[in-house]
Design a protein around this motif. Structure first.
Motif, PDB file in Angstrom:
ATOM      1  N   PRO A 159       0.828  -1.213   0.000  1.00  0.00           N
ATOM      2  CA  PRO A 159       0.000   0.000   0.000  1.00  0.00           C
ATOM      3  C   PRO A 159       0.861   1.262   0.000  1.00  0.00           C
ATOM      4  N   VAL A 160       0.474   2.249  -0.798  1.00  0.00           N
ATOM      5  CA  VAL A 160       1.228   3.500  -0.891  1.00  0.00           C
ATOM      6  C   VAL A 160       0.840   4.391   0.284  1.00  0.00           C
ATOM      7  N   ARG A 161       1.811   4.717   1.111  1.00  0.00           N
ATOM      8  CA  ARG A 161       1.576   5.542   2.289  1.00  0.00           C
ATOM      9  C   ARG A 161       2.261   6.894   2.106  1.00  0.00           C
ATOM     10  N   MET A 162       2.081   7.789   3.067  1.00  0.00           N
ATOM     11  CA  MET A 162       2.621   9.137   2.949  1.00  0.00           C
ATOM     12  C   MET A 162       4.143   9.137   2.850  1.00  0.00           C
ATOM     13  N   ALA A 163       4.795   8.122   3.406  1.00  0.00           N
ATOM     14  CA  ALA A 163       6.255   8.040   3.305  1.00  0.00           C
ATOM     15  C   ALA A 163       6.707   7.978   1.850  1.00  0.00           C
ATOM     16  N   ALA A 164       5.842   7.471   0.965  1.00  0.00           N
ATOM     17  CA  ALA A 164       6.192   7.411  -0.459  1.00  0.00           C
ATOM     18  C   ALA A 164       6.286   8.809  -1.055  1.00  0.00           C
ATOM     19  N   MET A 165       5.481   9.753  -0.569  1.00  0.00           N
ATOM     20  CA  MET A 165       5.595  11.144  -1.027  1.00  0.00           C
ATOM     21  C   MET A 165       6.975  11.679  -0.682  1.00  0.00           C
ATOM     22  N   ASP A 166       7.412  11.422   0.554  1.00  0.00           N
ATOM     23  CA  ASP A 166       8.735  11.873   0.978  1.00  0.00           C
ATOM     24  C   ASP A 166       9.813  11.263   0.092  1.00  0.00           C
ATOM     25  N   GLU A 167       9.686   9.959  -0.164  1.00  0.00           N
ATOM     26  CA  GLU A 167      10.688   9.273  -0.979  1.00  0.00           C
ATOM     27  C   GLU A 167      10.733   9.839  -2.391  1.00  0.00           C
ATOM     28  N   GLU A 168       9.563  10.086  -2.972  1.00  0.00           N
ATOM     29  CA  GLU A 168       9.524  10.603  -4.346  1.00  0.00           C
ATOM     30  C   GLU A 168      10.179  11.976  -4.436  1.00  0.00           C
ATOM     31  N   VAL A 169       9.827  12.860  -3.528  1.00  0.00           N
ATOM     32  CA  VAL A 169      10.396  14.213  -3.549  1.00  0.00           C
ATOM     33  C   VAL A 169      11.903  14.158  -3.329  1.00  0.00           C
TER      34      VAL A 169
END
Length: 328
Positions: A159-169
């Motif tokens: 599941p895509v969680r908010m930590a993925a936003m951090d990783e992408e940026v």
């Protein structure tokens, strides 16, 4: 299906150029700043593709809105030679920077148009950016001398969680050698999330159903995409979190059985929100659903519901619509 998935036809010439690898960027030029900078070479593993960057890209192309806005949020517009495929108006704070970048096409550019921009890097928001049948696969672009990056929501390990936003940026910032900009942006984004969390403390979650599109079946948000955590953080319960992917089709009878109190409409494309509301309000299968009986809707632009810098503000917007009394 969501209209962003439609692809324009690729010209025969564009396909030939990619296959031959003869229309790629000019041989190694110095980076625009004149130096490689700290952190290079930088190696990035992304959706099954491992790339080593000897220097920051300086002729980048972004395709899909959330990819474009990540780059603009990091102040990378001077490293961009093209962009394409918006779903909504660009965020106001990035409008001036965006207006200085050439729009290669309304949707996805053909290979011919893409390579004519002489990119050294293409950043795609959706897997369809690199569609093999259209000749824009990551392998084909690599053969033409173009590095690529795909938004990690398209290749999740769970599941895509908010930590993925951090990783992408952080990953995009690493590729361009601007890690400090990533940390500054993430501090701002998490500040918004923290503020929403404080405003919703102790709130009773609202049962909701996401309506993206569909007339025979409903295309809805499942449990694997970032949209599911957005709903949780906004004080909601996604009644179709058990759908084992980011988006999926369910029957309107299933919607009626689960009886949502709110319908969240994803706004995009040629079908206005009011038309979607009218369809749902007049659908016989939904006549006894609380959200329909009470005409209780919330609306989010589609570009805010995929992994990018809009996510925190979308959480805030949805929270205000679900729990208006908490944000007066």
């Amino acid at each position: 299906m969501r209209i962003k998935r439609r692809l324009p036809l690729l010209s025969a010439l564009g396909t030939a150029l990619l296959a031959a690898g003869c229309a790629g960027p000019a041989p190694d030029r110095p980076a625009s700043a004149g130096s490689v900078g700290e952190g290079f070479p930088a190696t990035v593993a992304n959706c099954g593709v491992k790339t080593t960057y000897q220097r920051p890209p300086h002729r980048a192309v972004s395709l899909n809105q959330h990819a474009t806005e990540v780059m603009l949020a990091l102040g990378l517009e001077k490293s961009m030679v093209g962009t394409g495929y918006l779903d909504d108006a660009i965020l106001p704070e990035y409008r001036a920077a965006y207006d200085g970048i050439k729009v290669l096409s309304k949707e996805y550019p053909s290979a011919e148009v893409l390579l004519a921009a002489e990119p050294d890097f293409v950043y795609g928001g959706f897997a369809t950016t690199f569609d093999e049948k259209e000749g824009r696969s990551r392998d084909a672009l690599a053969k033409a001398g173009v590095n690529t990056h795909l938004n990690i929501e398209e290749c999740p390990s769970g599941p895509v969680r908010m930590a993925a936003m951090d990783e992408e940026v952080r990953t995009v910032a690493k590729i361009f050698g601007v890690p400090d900009r990533a940390e500054a942006q993430l501090k701002k984004l998490h500040g918004t999330l923290d503020s929403v969390e404080a405003g919703l403390k102790g709130v009773q979650p609202v049962k909701l159903f996401v309506y993206d599109s569909g007339d025979k079946t409903a295309f809805t948000a499942g449990g694997k995409g970032i949209g599911n955590e957005m709903i949780e953080r906004a004080g909601g319960v996604n009644l179709f979190a058990d759908v084992d992917k980011a988006f999926g089709d369910v029957s309107f009878e299933q919607v009626a059985e689960r009886a949502p109190d709110v319908v969240v409409i994803y706004d995009y494309g040629d079908q206005p929100v009011e038309d979607k509301k009218k369809f749902l309000l007049t659908n016989p299968a939904l006549k006894d659903v609380p959200a329909i009986k009470n005409q209780r809707f919330a609306v989010l632009p589609l570009s805010s519901t995929v992994l990018g810098v809009r996510v925190p503000s979308a959480v805030e917007s949805l929270a205000r619509q679900l729990h208006p009394g908490r944000f007066r």
